[in-house]
Motif scaffolding. Structure first.
Motif, PDB file in Angstrom:
ATOM      1  N   ILE A 237       0.794  -1.052   0.009  1.00 53.68           N
ATOM      2  CA  ILE A 237       0.028   0.071  -0.024  1.00 53.68           C
ATOM      3  C   ILE A 237       0.810   1.268  -0.103  1.00 53.68           C
ATOM      4  O   ILE A 237       0.402   2.388   0.156  1.00 53.68           O
ATOM      5  N   PHE A 238       2.124   1.160  -0.210  1.00 54.15           N
ATOM      6  CA  PHE A 238       2.960   2.348   0.169  1.00 54.15           C
ATOM      7  C   PHE A 238       4.154   2.269  -1.012  1.00 54.15           C
ATOM      8  O   PHE A 238       4.897   1.233  -1.063  1.00 54.15           O
ATOM      9  N   ASN A 239       4.162   3.196  -1.948  1.00 55.29           N
ATOM     10  CA  ASN A 239       5.075   3.351  -2.832  1.00 55.29           C
ATOM     11  C   ASN A 239       5.700   4.694  -2.665  1.00 55.29           C
ATOM     12  O   ASN A 239       4.881   5.861  -3.127  1.00 55.29           O
ATOM     13  N   LYS A 240       6.943   4.737  -2.247  1.00 58.52           N
ATOM     14  CA  LYS A 240       7.297   6.373  -2.034  1.00 58.52           C
ATOM     15  C   LYS A 240       7.500   7.387  -3.005  1.00 58.52           C
ATOM     16  O   LYS A 240       7.538   8.478  -3.021  1.00 58.52           O
ATOM     17  N   SER A 241       7.617   6.784  -4.340  1.00 61.33           N
ATOM     18  CA  SER A 241       7.716   7.632  -5.485  1.00 61.33           C
ATOM     19  C   SER A 241       6.542   7.963  -6.181  1.00 61.33           C
ATOM     20  O   SER A 241       6.415   8.765  -7.214  1.00 61.33           O
ATOM     21  N   ARG A 242       5.389   7.444  -5.570  1.00 63.95           N
ATOM     22  CA  ARG A 242       4.097   7.872  -6.049  1.00 63.95           C
ATOM     23  C   ARG A 242       3.156   8.275  -4.945  1.00 63.95           C
ATOM     24  O   ARG A 242       1.812   8.203  -5.429  1.00 63.95           O
ATOM     25  N   ASN A 243       3.648   8.799  -4.094  1.00 65.09           N
ATOM     26  CA  ASN A 243       2.886   9.569  -3.026  1.00 65.09           C
ATOM     27  C   ASN A 243       3.626  10.731  -2.576  1.00 65.09           C
ATOM     28  O   ASN A 243       4.802  10.838  -2.633  1.00 65.09           O
ATOM     29  N   LEU A 244       2.933  11.682  -2.170  1.00 66.92           N
ATOM     30  CA  LEU A 244       3.559  12.965  -1.545  1.00 66.92           C
ATOM     31  C   LEU A 244       3.059  13.109  -0.020  1.00 66.92           C
ATOM     32  O   LEU A 244       1.998  13.027   0.012  1.00 66.92           O
ATOM     33  N   PHE A 245       3.934  13.490   0.725  1.00 69.33           N
ATOM     34  CA  PHE A 245       3.460  13.968   2.071  1.00 69.33           C
ATOM     35  C   PHE A 245       2.683  15.062   2.221  1.00 69.33           C
ATOM     36  O   PHE A 245       2.869  16.194   1.667  1.00 69.33           O
ATOM     37  N   ALA A 246       1.530  14.825   3.107  1.00 71.11           N
ATOM     38  CA  ALA A 246       0.539  15.990   3.320  1.00 71.11           C
ATOM     39  C   ALA A 246      -0.226  16.315   1.997  1.00 71.11           C
ATOM     40  O   ALA A 246      -0.938  17.168   2.207  1.00 71.11           O
ATOM     41  N   MET A 247      -0.396  15.551   0.945  1.00 73.94           N
ATOM     42  CA  MET A 247      -0.949  15.929  -0.323  1.00 73.94           C
ATOM     43  C   MET A 247      -2.480  15.571  -0.092  1.00 73.94           C
ATOM     44  O   MET A 247      -3.192  16.357  -0.572  1.00 73.94           O
ATOM     45  N   ASN A 248      -2.975  14.915   0.939  1.00 77.26           N
ATOM     46  CA  ASN A 248      -4.194  14.601   1.344  1.00 77.26           C
ATOM     47  C   ASN A 248      -4.725  16.033   1.891  1.00 77.26           C
ATOM     48  O   ASN A 248      -5.741  16.242   1.918  1.00 77.26           O
ATOM     49  N   LEU A 249      -4.136  16.734   2.520  1.00 75.10           N
ATOM     50  CA  LEU A 249      -4.195  17.881   3.316  1.00 75.10           C
ATOM     51  C   LEU A 249      -4.037  19.176   2.109  1.00 75.10           C
ATOM     52  O   LEU A 249      -5.248  19.968   1.864  1.00 75.10           O
ATOM     53  N   ALA A 250      -3.138  19.015   1.438  1.00 78.36           N
ATOM     54  CA  ALA A 250      -2.682  20.073   0.359  1.00 78.36           C
ATOM     55  C   ALA A 250      -3.673  20.512  -0.826  1.00 78.36           C
ATOM     56  O   ALA A 250      -3.899  21.251  -1.341  1.00 78.36           O
ATOM     57  N   LYS A 251      -4.232  19.121  -1.033  1.00 74.40           N
ATOM     58  CA  LYS A 251      -5.090  19.095  -2.279  1.00 74.40           C
ATOM     59  C   LYS A 251      -6.435  20.022  -2.017  1.00 74.40           C
ATOM     60  O   LYS A 251      -6.698  20.262  -3.069  1.00 74.40           O
ATOM     61  N   ASN A 252      -6.821  20.231  -0.844  1.00 73.13           N
ATOM     62  CA  ASN A 252      -7.776  20.885  -0.406  1.00 73.13           C
ATOM     63  C   ASN A 252      -7.539  22.488  -0.311  1.00 73.13           C
ATOM     64  O   ASN A 252      -8.442  23.281  -0.002  1.00 73.13           O
ATOM     65  N   SER A 253      -6.466  22.916  -0.500  1.00 75.64           N
ATOM     66  CA  SER A 253      -5.919  24.322  -0.114  1.00 75.64           C
ATOM     67  C   SER A 253      -6.634  25.224  -1.200  1.00 75.64           C
ATOM     68  O   SER A 253      -6.687  24.810  -2.357  1.00 75.64           O
ATOM     69  N   ARG A 254      -7.012  26.282  -0.806  1.00 75.38           N
ATOM     70  CA  ARG A 254      -7.324  27.403  -1.750  1.00 75.38           C
ATOM     71  C   ARG A 254      -6.412  28.122  -2.253  1.00 75.38           C
ATOM     72  O   ARG A 254      -6.517  29.174  -2.906  1.00 75.38           O
TER      73      ARG A 254
END
Length: 604
Positions: A237-254
């Motif tokens: 469930i974890f591939n470091k080259s295909r994930n970004l830290f805090a992207m789950n939060l940053a994607k909602n930023s205005r």
């Protein structure tokens, strides 16, 4: 096959492979196909080719290949059914509901177990940080970094205890098996020393995927231990080259664009300061896969990498990757401070906001970087600088944009604009322009072909151990690339002549497809196989190189030779098999057949 074959073929057919793969990595047109550096192995020379006509991809470096379904399964580590559902959703197709197989239920259950155990570990680390004596030093570390209790809670920060098997004992007490602890990358097992935690005596940062589910951890050691930072190894469930830290939060930023940092500690500090569009790669160099994730949400990236030499090199690489994907790049000047965390601590959020507003364009950052290598007071050095800058500027395809850059660079470095424009023009006409400073990533067609030829030769050498398999693969290659041969060769060879393990099944499908439809859609044939390994094995048959003149006379000779070899191999199999079993095979009849086969001549 849990969806109807016709439905699966329709799903794959509606997803153009170039569009699918472009959403993950940057493709560049190369003649009638597209190419890039392979996302499945490390390389500087692009050997990954995608054909829109054939709806297939193939890497001449590592051999990976298949259709859109294969790519999604391999890249996103999806099951066969998950990939079909994803591709259907991508083009707005509704799939009928169906009952999951027992194997699918097992796979889903295992993945859910991995998510579950990571969440359990997150809660454990967080509890140790806030409610134990040993956790106090972790809490003090976070406080020293300036993190508030709210931030600690928001990111689920924790502490891995000072004991080597503390987490193991906790998870064991919760009923988790050794296997799932190992597969989640949380516990290591040694025959001599037994189980030990992957993380201990470290402050812990949970890493969530885009859907807010914890998939891994980052740990920073307290003290002089090595390594300083440690991430969970790659898991299902974890591939470091295909994930970004805090992207789950940053994607909602205005906020405008994303701010890309080097480490998760910087990201946490920036979110606390109000820059909730900050994200970072995970213990590895920034990749095209990560850039593609960002591009799905926003196309403008602000680089906030460390201001030292290593950070500058990383920024240059990131600029090159972002440019490939047509994403705007700007670099934030953090000097005199090393990183965003240090800058904000000393100057505050308002000052950082000004640095964002004054961020330098990626192309100008590259030119500014190379200017430090030249003495602008020396005429010869200045000339060299103009030529170096000219190569970068000549790589800008848009004429208006190129003219604006020329004017800007000439003004900043006190250069004669007309002379610089002439240099850029000459370089452009000579075809020597560079899209970025990372010229080692730009590869000529000759180099790509040479790489391809080396791999093809290597494949031939590798298969010499089983010439029978090689011959059957080769004949199928000829037939799928010249599909009229299915009819023309019917009096010489049939599906029953393909007897090698793994080849026979493919031959049956190909003959069925041709007999049913009068043609073979190669990309759809792959849909008959439900795992990536089988799809790539089948794709390797379709991707074999034809290394001879395919004129009719030569083709007849090649086909004659290969069909004779295949038929004689099958006769020898019968002789060997029957003799070994002690059977009463008619050897005289087989010997006559063998002699007749040797006289066979194919006429097209």
């Amino acid at each position: 096959m849990y969806y109807d074959k016709q439905l699966i073929d329709e799903v794959v057919s509606r997803n153009d492979i170039v569009d699918v793969i472009s959403s993950y990595v940057g493709l560049k047109r190369a003649g009638s196909s597209y190419k890039c550096c392979c996302p499945f192995h490390s390389e500087k020379t692009p050997s990954f080719s995608v054909s829109r006509e054939r709806q297939r991809y193939h890497c001449f470096g590592c051999g990976a290949g298949g259709n859109a379904l294969t790519f999604v399964m391999k890249y996103d580590n999806m099951s066969y059914v998950e990939a079909i559902q994803y591709l259907a959703q991508r083009v707005g197709m509704e799939l009928p509901e169906r009952e999951l197989s027992s194997e699918e239920k097992r796979q889903i259950s295992r993945r859910e177990k991995l998510f579950e155990i990571n969440l359990e570990a997150t809660n454990y680390f967080h509890y140790v940080l806030l409610h134990t004596e040993n956790g106090k030093k972790g809490y003090e570390y976070y406080k020293k970094r300036g993190y508030s209790d709210e931030t600690i809670k928001k990111f689920g920060l924790g502490f891995a205890n000072i004991y080597r098997d503390d987490l193991y004992k906790y998870l064991k007490g919760k009923g988790y098996s050794d296997e799932i602890m190992r597969d989640a990358g949380l516990v290591k097992f040694d025959e001599q020393y037994g189980p030990s935690d992957q993380f201990w005596n470290r402050v812990m940062v949970p890493i969530a995927n885009i859907n807010n589910r914890v998939i891994a951890f980052g740990g920073r050691v307290l003290g002089d231990g090595k390594p300083k930072y440690l991430n969970t190894r790659e898991t299902d469930i974890f591939n470091k080259s295909r994930n970004l830290f805090a992207m789950n939060l940053a994607k909602n930023s205005r906020r405008k664009g994303f701010i890309l940092c080097e480490g998760y500690m910087d990201v946490i500090a920036m979110h606390q300061a109000g820059f909730d569009n900050a994200t970072a790669s995970l213990g590895t160099a920034f990749t095209e896969g990560q850039a593609s994730i960002l591009k799905k949400y926003k196309s403008e990236i602000y680089l906030a990498y460390d201001s030292d030499d290593a950070g500058t090199r990383a920024a240059m690489k990131a600029i090159s990757i972002l440019r490939k994907l047509d994403m705007a790049q700007k670099v934030i000047d953090l000097r005199p401070y090393k990183d965003p965390d240090e800058f904000i601590k000393n100057e505050g959020a308002e000052a950082f906001e000004k640095r964002i507003q004054n961020a330098i364009n990626g192309r100008l950052f590259e030119i500014n970087h190379i200017s430090a290598n030249y003495n602008m007071d020396d005429p010869e050095e200045k000339t060299k600088f103009m030529k170096a800058a000219g190569r970068l500027l000549a790589g800008i395809e848009d004429k208006t944009e190129r003219a604006n850059y020329i004017e800007s660079v000439a003004s900043k470095y006190f250069l004669d604009k007309d002379v610089l424009k002439s240099i850029v023009s000459d370089i452009g006409l000579a075809g020597l322009g560079e899209s970025s400073l990372l010229v080692e990533d730009d590869v000529s067609e000759t180099e790509t072909q040479n790489n391809y030829n080396r791999v093809v030769q290597g494949n031939r050498n590798a298969t010499k151990e089983n010439p029978a398999e090689e011959n059957e693969k080769y004949l199928l290659t000829l037939m799928v690339n010249n599909q009229e041969l299915f009819g023309k060769l019917s009096k010489y060879i049939s599906r029953e002549d393909f007897t090698e393990e793994g080849i026979k099944d493919v031959a049956d499908i190909l003959f069925d497809e041709y007999e049913k439809n009068g043609k073979v859609e190669l990309s759809l044939v792959l849909n008959d196989f439900e795992d990536v390994e089988s799809q790539e094995r089948v794709n390797s048959i379709f991707s074999k190189e034809l290394d001879f003149d395919t004129s009719p006379s030569v083709m007849e000779k090649v086909l004659t030779d290969i069909i004779i070899k295949i038929k004689i191999n099958n006769i020898d199999k019968k002789l060997t098999g029957e003799a070994g079993a002690g059977g009463g095979v008619n050897r005289i009849q087989l010997a006559k057949e063998k002699e007749a086969v040797k006289k066979l001549k194919v006429k097209l």
